[in-house]
Design a protein around this motif. Structure first.
Motif, short mmCIF file in Angstrom:
data_model
loop_
_atom_site.label_atom_id
_atom_site.label_comp_id
_atom_site.label_asym_id
_atom_site.label_seq_id
_atom_site.Cartn_x
_atom_site.Cartn_y
_atom_site.Cartn_z
N ALA A 80 0.82 -1.22 0.00
CA ALA A 80 0.00 0.00 0.00
C ALA A 80 0.85 1.27 0.00
N CYS A 81 2.12 1.16 -0.36
CA CYS A 81 3.03 2.31 -0.30
C CYS A 81 2.54 3.48 -1.17
N GLN A 82 2.15 3.19 -2.41
CA GLN A 82 1.68 4.25 -3.30
C GLN A 82 0.40 4.89 -2.74
N LYS A 83 -0.51 4.07 -2.29
CA LYS A 83 -1.76 4.59 -1.73
C LYS A 83 -1.50 5.46 -0.52
N ASN A 84 -0.62 5.02 0.38
CA ASN A 84 -0.31 5.78 1.58
C ASN A 84 0.38 7.10 1.26
N LEU A 85 1.33 7.07 0.31
CA LEU A 85 2.05 8.29 -0.05
C LEU A 85 1.12 9.31 -0.70
N THR A 86 0.31 8.89 -1.65
CA THR A 86 -0.57 9.84 -2.33
C THR A 86 -1.65 10.38 -1.38
N ALA A 87 -2.14 9.56 -0.46
CA ALA A 87 -3.13 10.03 0.52
C ALA A 87 -2.50 11.07 1.45
N ALA A 88 -1.26 10.84 1.88
CA ALA A 88 -0.58 11.80 2.74
C ALA A 88 -0.32 13.11 2.01
N LEU A 89 0.00 13.03 0.73
CA LEU A 89 0.23 14.25 -0.06
C LEU A 89 -1.07 15.02 -0.26
N ARG A 90 -2.17 14.31 -0.55
CA ARG A 90 -3.46 14.98 -0.75
C ARG A 90 -3.92 15.71 0.50
N LYS A 91 -3.49 15.24 1.66
CA LYS A 91 -3.83 15.90 2.92
C LYS A 91 -3.29 17.34 2.93
N TYR A 92 -2.21 17.59 2.20
CA TYR A 92 -1.62 18.93 2.11
C TYR A 92 -1.91 19.60 0.76
N ASN A 93 -3.03 19.24 0.15
CA ASN A 93 -3.54 19.85 -1.08
C ASN A 93 -2.69 19.57 -2.32
N PHE A 94 -1.96 18.48 -2.33
CA PHE A 94 -1.26 18.07 -3.55
C PHE A 94 -2.27 17.43 -4.48
N GLU A 95 -2.06 17.60 -5.78
CA GLU A 95 -2.98 17.07 -6.78
C GLU A 95 -2.24 16.13 -7.72
N ASP A 96 -2.95 15.10 -8.18
CA ASP A 96 -2.39 14.17 -9.17
C ASP A 96 -2.43 14.86 -10.53
N ASP A 97 -1.29 14.95 -11.20
CA ASP A 97 -1.20 15.56 -12.52
C ASP A 97 -0.15 14.81 -13.32
N GLN A 98 -0.60 13.93 -14.21
CA GLN A 98 0.34 13.12 -14.99
C GLN A 98 1.16 13.96 -15.97
N GLY A 99 0.79 15.21 -16.17
CA GLY A 99 1.55 16.09 -17.06
C GLY A 99 2.48 17.03 -16.31
N ALA A 100 2.64 16.83 -15.01
CA ALA A 100 3.49 17.71 -14.21
C ALA A 100 4.94 17.64 -14.68
N ALA A 101 5.60 18.78 -14.62
CA ALA A 101 6.99 18.88 -15.05
C ALA A 101 7.74 19.78 -14.08
N LEU A 102 9.01 19.94 -14.33
CA LEU A 102 9.87 20.72 -13.44
C LEU A 102 9.70 22.21 -13.72
N LEU A 103 8.48 22.71 -13.49
CA LEU A 103 8.15 24.11 -13.70
C LEU A 103 7.50 24.67 -12.43
N PRO A 104 7.71 25.94 -12.13
CA PRO A 104 7.09 26.52 -10.94
C PRO A 104 5.57 26.41 -10.94
N GLU A 105 4.94 26.35 -12.12
CA GLU A 105 3.49 26.23 -12.19
C GLU A 105 2.99 24.87 -11.71
N CYS A 106 3.89 23.90 -11.60
CA CYS A 106 3.51 22.55 -11.20
C CYS A 106 3.73 22.30 -9.71
N ALA A 107 3.96 23.34 -8.95
CA ALA A 107 4.12 23.18 -7.50
C ALA A 107 2.83 22.61 -6.92
N GLY A 108 2.98 21.67 -6.02
CA GLY A 108 1.82 21.05 -5.39
C GLY A 108 1.22 19.93 -6.21
#
Length: 149
Positions: A80-108
């Motif tokens: 359950a490592c992936q599930k636990n990590l993504t749930a913990a990140l979502r708790k701090y308003n992180f969003e899943d974005d498969q197009g995220a890149a190393l750009l300031p607009e992709c923070a979070g």
């Protein structure tokens, strides 16, 4: 502010992540082998609950976590490592974005990846950041790191 000043309060992987963000040394993946839900929650609380100080150039960092893989490495990782990590990140308003890149607009943002050549599963995390002040003079040049470029 998660910076070098409070990196002294952290230990282990949390301290390493904060220090590497401050020096923009985040190219190597970090293994979450033997991390259960409690350890993952503590890691995310320590590192991603606040903005990280990063160098002005490029103004963004990416952390890559190995969260599983094929039969050669499967026993090292909590199923359950992936599930636990993504749930913990979502708790701090992180969003899943498969197009995220190393750009300031992709923070979070975060995204998952399965490298079939190495047979490893990854979660790439693009944290909320606070770039340090840039002392250099831009001379009106074009910003090559922007989406518009």
């Amino acid at each position: 502010m998660a910076s070098l000043a409070n990196a002294m309060e952290l230990s282990g992987l949390s301290k390493t992540l904060v220090e590497n963000a401050a020096t923009n040394d985040t190219t190597d993946p970090y293994s979450l082998s033997n991390y259960n839900a409690d350890r993952i929650n503590k890691l995310v609380d320590d590192v991603f609950s606040k903005k990280l100080k990063v160098p002005a150039k490029p103004g963004m960092v990416r952390f890559t976590f190995i969260i599983g893989g094929g039969k050669k490495v499967r026993e090292k990782y909590d199923p359950a490592c992936q599930k636990n990590l993504t749930a913990a990140l979502r708790k701090y308003n992180f969003e899943d974005d498969q197009g995220a890149a190393l750009l300031p607009e992709c923070a979070g943002k975060y995204k998952t990846q399965h490298d079939t050549n190495l047979n490893l599963k990854y979660v790439h995390v693009f944290p909320f950041v606070e770039p340090e002040e840039d002392d250099s003079n831009n001379n009106g040049g074009e910003d090559t790191m922007s989406k518009q470029f």
